[in-house]
Design a protein around this motif. Structure first.
Motif, PDB file in Angstrom:
ATOM      1  N   CYS A   1       0.837  -1.203   0.000  1.00  0.00           N
ATOM      2  CA  CYS A   1       0.000   0.000   0.000  1.00  0.00           C
ATOM      3  C   CYS A   1       0.873   1.253   0.000  1.00  0.00           C
TER       4      CYS A   1
ATOM      5  N   CYS B   1      -0.323   4.340   0.863  1.00  0.00           N
ATOM      6  CA  CYS B   1      -1.006   5.422   1.583  1.00  0.00           C
ATOM      7  C   CYS B   1      -0.072   6.094   2.586  1.00  0.00           C
TER       8      CYS B   1
ATOM      9  N   CYS C   1       0.824   3.760   5.582  1.00  0.00           N
ATOM     10  CA  CYS C   1       1.756   2.660   5.323  1.00  0.00           C
ATOM     11  C   CYS C   1       3.157   3.160   4.960  1.00  0.00           C
TER      12      CYS C   1
ATOM     13  N   HIS D   1      -5.778   4.333   5.475  1.00  0.00           N
ATOM     14  CA  HIS D   1      -5.320   3.080   4.843  1.00  0.00           C
ATOM     15  C   HIS D   1      -6.502   2.322   4.206  1.00  0.00           C
TER      16      HIS D   1
HETATM   17 ZN   LIG Z   1      -1.987   1.795   3.574  1.00  0.00          ZN
END
Ligand SMILES: [Zn+2]
Length: 339
Positions: A294, A296, A299, A325
């Motif tokens: 991920c 985001c 993360c 997330h």
């Molecule tokens: Zn994430």
């Protein structure tokens, strides 16, 4: 910008917000649109106020899409489960929220309000078929749903012509199919909604069976009996696996409260079938991000260990980071379906 690329997933921003996020956070998750709730905003803000603010997008400073539901689901979830909360008649729905003034929502009022919200997609008011309804009771809710759909479409056309909205500047209008588990009633409802004419049809009602499994049979009846040029909307759907299954049937619009509500309880999506509970003690020393797949904000910056610490402190930031997330997880799911 006109809504034209599908599938789309709209997380629920019921009262014009996703708890703990602002609209720039939501943008960062590549979420394209939000679902707002007609009943709650109508009750909280009213038509005059939202008109003065120039619509919900301007009020929220949200540049993406907005879909507004009709208030129909509240008929089921509030009133049919608890008749002291209101009353449904052929004219419309009278809500009696505790400690607040009564709210009368008719098919016409619902459309008028959604048009003032400035939604890209409006949904007609429907009469929720109680999952426990007999065939006879379900038929009554279907007839009322069809009648309300006709009135809604009429109001929609009237407002579009008053506002002089050209066809490509009008919001999309979605009819809702009721009928519960009775497939003959679902088909009957579809036939009549098609006669009225909409841009798409929604899978309405309660989609969970008695044995607590998703009612794919009704979803399929709707998909099989609706022309291909119609959009199909899975109202309140759902879990990643349900979205994938309905997408394969031809559904391309989804909304759900799940990714944001789960996030606030510490449950982060890691695969289509699994969530990770960040509140658990075993997360205390886990220095991995929620997901290495991920991109985001959460993360790329924080460990499971740190987020676990924030949950222990009961700080708002914990829910915020997991919400970011989970919304990115859903936007990536949609990107994969598009590809
Ligand atoms: Zn994430």
């Amino acid at each position: 910008m006109k809504l034209s690329e599908f599938p789309v997933f709209f997380p629920d921003a019921t009262r014009g917000l996703i708890k703990s996020l602002d609209t720039s956070d939501i943008e960062s998750t590549k979420t394209q649109g939000l679902l707002v709730n007609t009943y709650h905003l109508y009750k909280d803000l009213g038509i005059k106020f939202i008109k003065e603010k120039g619509g919900i997008k301007k009020f929220m400073n949200w540049k993406g899409f907005v879909i507004s539901d009709s208030g129909g689901f509240q008929v089921g979830s509030l009133i049919k489960m608890n008749p002291t909360k209101g009353h449904v008649s052929n004219n419309g729905v009278l809500f009696k929220p505790e400690g607040e003034k009564q709210v009368m929502l008719t098919p016409e009022k619902s459309i008028e309000f959604q048009m003032e919200l400035g939604s890209d997609m409006v949904v007609v008011l429907d009469d929720f078929t109680d999952p426990k309804a007999t065939h006879e009771e379900a038929k009554i809710s279907v007839e009322r749903t069809i009648n309300w759909a006709r009135r809604s479409k009429h109001e929609f056309e009237k407002i579009c012509s008053q506002k002089q909205l050209a066809v490509d500047h009008r919001p999309l209008i979605i009819g809702v199919v009721q009928g519960g588990y009775y497939q003959d009633l679902r088909k009957y409802c579809i036939e009549n909604l098609l006669k009225i004419g909409f841009d798409g049809l929604g899978y309405g009602g309660w989609p969970i069976n008695d044995n607590n499994t998703f009612d794919y049979e009704s979803a399929k009846t709707i998909a099989d009996n609706t022309p291909k040029n119609y959009l199909l909307y899975g109202l309140g759907v759902g879990k990643p696996t349900q979205i994938i299954k309905l997408f394969k049937m031809g559904y391309s619009i989804f909304d759900c409260v799940l990714p944001t509500r789960d996030a606030r309880h510490g449950r982060a999506c890691i695969t289509n079938t699994k969530t990770l509970d960040l509140t658990k003690g075993k997360m205390k020393d886990d220095d991995n991000p929620i997901s290495t797949a991920c991109d985001c904000l959460t993360c790329t910056r924080y460990t499971r260990s740190y987020i676990n610490h924030l949950f222990k402190l009961k700080d708002f930031t914990a829910g915020r980071l997991v919400t970011i997330h989970n919304l990115r997880f859903y936007s990536m799911l949609i990107e994969k379906l598009r590809a």
